[in-house]
Motif scaffolding. Structure first.
Motif, PDB file in Angstrom:
ATOM      1  N   PRO A 107       0.845  -1.200   0.000  1.00 13.50           N
ATOM      2  CA  PRO A 107       0.000   0.000   0.000  1.00 13.50           C
ATOM      3  C   PRO A 107       0.883   1.255   0.000  1.00 13.50           C
ATOM      4  CG  PRO A 107      -0.827  -1.591   1.583  1.00 13.50           C
ATOM      5  CD  PRO A 107       0.481  -2.140   1.080  1.00 13.50           C
ATOM      6  N   ALA A 108       0.530   2.212  -0.873  1.00 15.39           N
ATOM      7  CA  ALA A 108       1.351   3.425  -1.011  1.00 15.39           C
ATOM      8  C   ALA A 108       1.521   4.134   0.333  1.00 15.39           C
ATOM      9  CB  ALA A 108       0.704   4.356  -2.032  1.00 15.39           C
ATOM     10  N   SER A 109       0.503   4.014   1.218  1.00 17.43           N
ATOM     11  CA  SER A 109       0.573   4.727   2.495  1.00 17.43           C
ATOM     12  C   SER A 109       1.682   4.174   3.393  1.00 17.43           C
ATOM     13  CB  SER A 109      -0.777   4.664   3.212  1.00 17.43           C
ATOM     14  OG  SER A 109      -1.149   3.310   3.431  1.00 17.43           O
ATOM     15  N   GLN A 110       2.215   2.983   3.048  1.00 17.15           N
ATOM     16  CA  GLN A 110       3.299   2.427   3.866  1.00 17.15           C
ATOM     17  C   GLN A 110       4.671   2.643   3.225  1.00 17.15           C
ATOM     18  OE1 GLN A 110       1.356  -1.568   4.127  1.00 17.15           O
ATOM     19  NE2 GLN A 110       1.881  -1.433   6.270  1.00 17.15           N
ATOM     20  N   CYS A 111       4.666   3.100   1.979  1.00 17.58           N
ATOM     21  CA  CYS A 111       5.940   3.222   1.275  1.00 17.58           C
ATOM     22  C   CYS A 111       6.848   4.287   1.875  1.00 17.58           C
ATOM     23  CB  CYS A 111       5.709   3.473  -0.211  1.00 17.58           C
ATOM     24  SG  CYS A 111       5.114   1.970  -1.025  1.00 17.58           S
ATOM     25  N   GLY A 112       6.220   5.346   2.409  1.00 20.34           N
ATOM     26  CA  GLY A 112       7.020   6.412   3.026  1.00 20.34           C
ATOM     27  C   GLY A 112       7.868   5.854   4.152  1.00 20.34           C
TER      28      GLY A 112
END
Length: 310
Positions: A107-112
């Motif tokens: 999920p993009a929200s965890q990529c950071g």
């Protein structure tokens, strides 16, 4: 989410799901003859390994289980891929062994959190494991997930996956995640009236990249045919603003999700596509309902696309 308990063995043990993106050939290697390889992987690792259906060039492999089971499954996949590389090299002149590569879908929200401030986390992962790690800049089509590519020797990959799991557990995804679903194999693309369609089953579906263009097209065409006034369709004339009729059959058990509560969905589809849509009453003894769509080819294909998407 309660804090993760790190056990005395220094391992985490919580249930986790990791999604991998693989090419058909890689999936075939994991499944093995008559499914024997994947069966053995499931038994030996204790992880649930599911492979998405569909004749897609890409497939999603989902691995679920306690973290130690996931690491075992990953190790088996990484070593299997290494074996495939060695086998493919036996008849090639190349001397240096290419690295094993796995693609995770995160999920993009965890990529950071995976990248860390100024890339600090990803750099630390690369240095401590020796694996190459890359987080894609763009989200995968029609999803809120990104591909994270890990390559290196199987040992390095396993260490890297462990670190990624820790990060994912410490910073769970925020908001809803729209999972990436690979598109079916680009079955022949048909061009008709300046519009690209792909064939899925018995339906022609507008090519997704074409959908926005299609929408503009549909919007531009409305002035030609005032609503309710349908010009008779002349066979053989493919004028793009000529009204025509198209029929679809939909299984009864799916009709509800197309109509929506008190017709909200079907009205939305009518509005978006600009087509007239009539749903026939259920026929005695038939498990299907007939849907008749009337409008310009662009309106019809958009309506069809929206119905199929439902």
């Amino acid at each position: 989410m309660e804090p993760i308990k790190v056990q005395s063995e220094g391992g985490l043990n919580v249930t986790l799901t990791i999604r991998l993106l693989m090419h058909g050939k890689e999936v075939g290697s994991i499944i093995g003859k008559k499914g024997e390889t994947v069966k053995k992987m499931r038994e030996d690792s204790g992880a649930r390994i599911n492979i998405s259906e569909g004749n897609c060039p890409e497939r999603i492999v989902t691995i679920t289980g306690p973290t130690d089971a996931i690491f075992k499954a990953f190790a088996m996949i990484a070593y299997k891929f290494e074996e495939d590389i060695i086998n493919s090299m036996s008849n090639s002149p190349a001397t240096s062994k290419p690295p094993v590569t796995l693609r995770l879908v995160v999920p993009a929200s965890q990529c950071g959190s995976l990248i860390g401030k100024g890339g600090s986390k990803i750099k630390e992962m690369r240095e401590s494991t020796g694996a190459q790690v890359q987080v894609a800049g763009d989200m995968l089509p029609n999803s809120t997930e990104r591909a994270v590519t890990i390559s290196g020797a199987p040992e390095a990959i396993i260490q890297c996956v462990k670190q990624i799991c820790v990060v994912m557990l410490e910073s769970p995804p925020k908001g809803a995640t729209i999972p990436y679903r690979p598109k079916p194999a680009s079955t022949p693309v048909i061009f008709s009236g300046g519009q690209a369609y792909t064939i899925q089953g018995q339906y022609a579906i507008p090519h997704p990249d074409q959908l926005s263009k299609l929408h503009q097209l549909a919007m531009q065409q409305t002035p030609f045919t005032p609503l309710g006034q349908t010009t008779p369709a002349f066979p053989g004339l493919d004028a793009s603003n000529q009204a025509s009729t198209h029929e679809l059959t939909i299984p009864n058990d799916l009709i509800g999700c197309i109509i929506g509560r008190q017709g909200t969905k079907i009205n939305e589809i009518r509005q978006m596509s600009g087509a007239q849509i009539k749903i026939a009453n259920a026929m005695e003894g038939s498990s299907e309902r007939q849907i008749t769509i009337t409008g310009t080819p662009a309106n019809i294909s958009l309506a069809q696309y929206l119905i199929n998407a439902r």
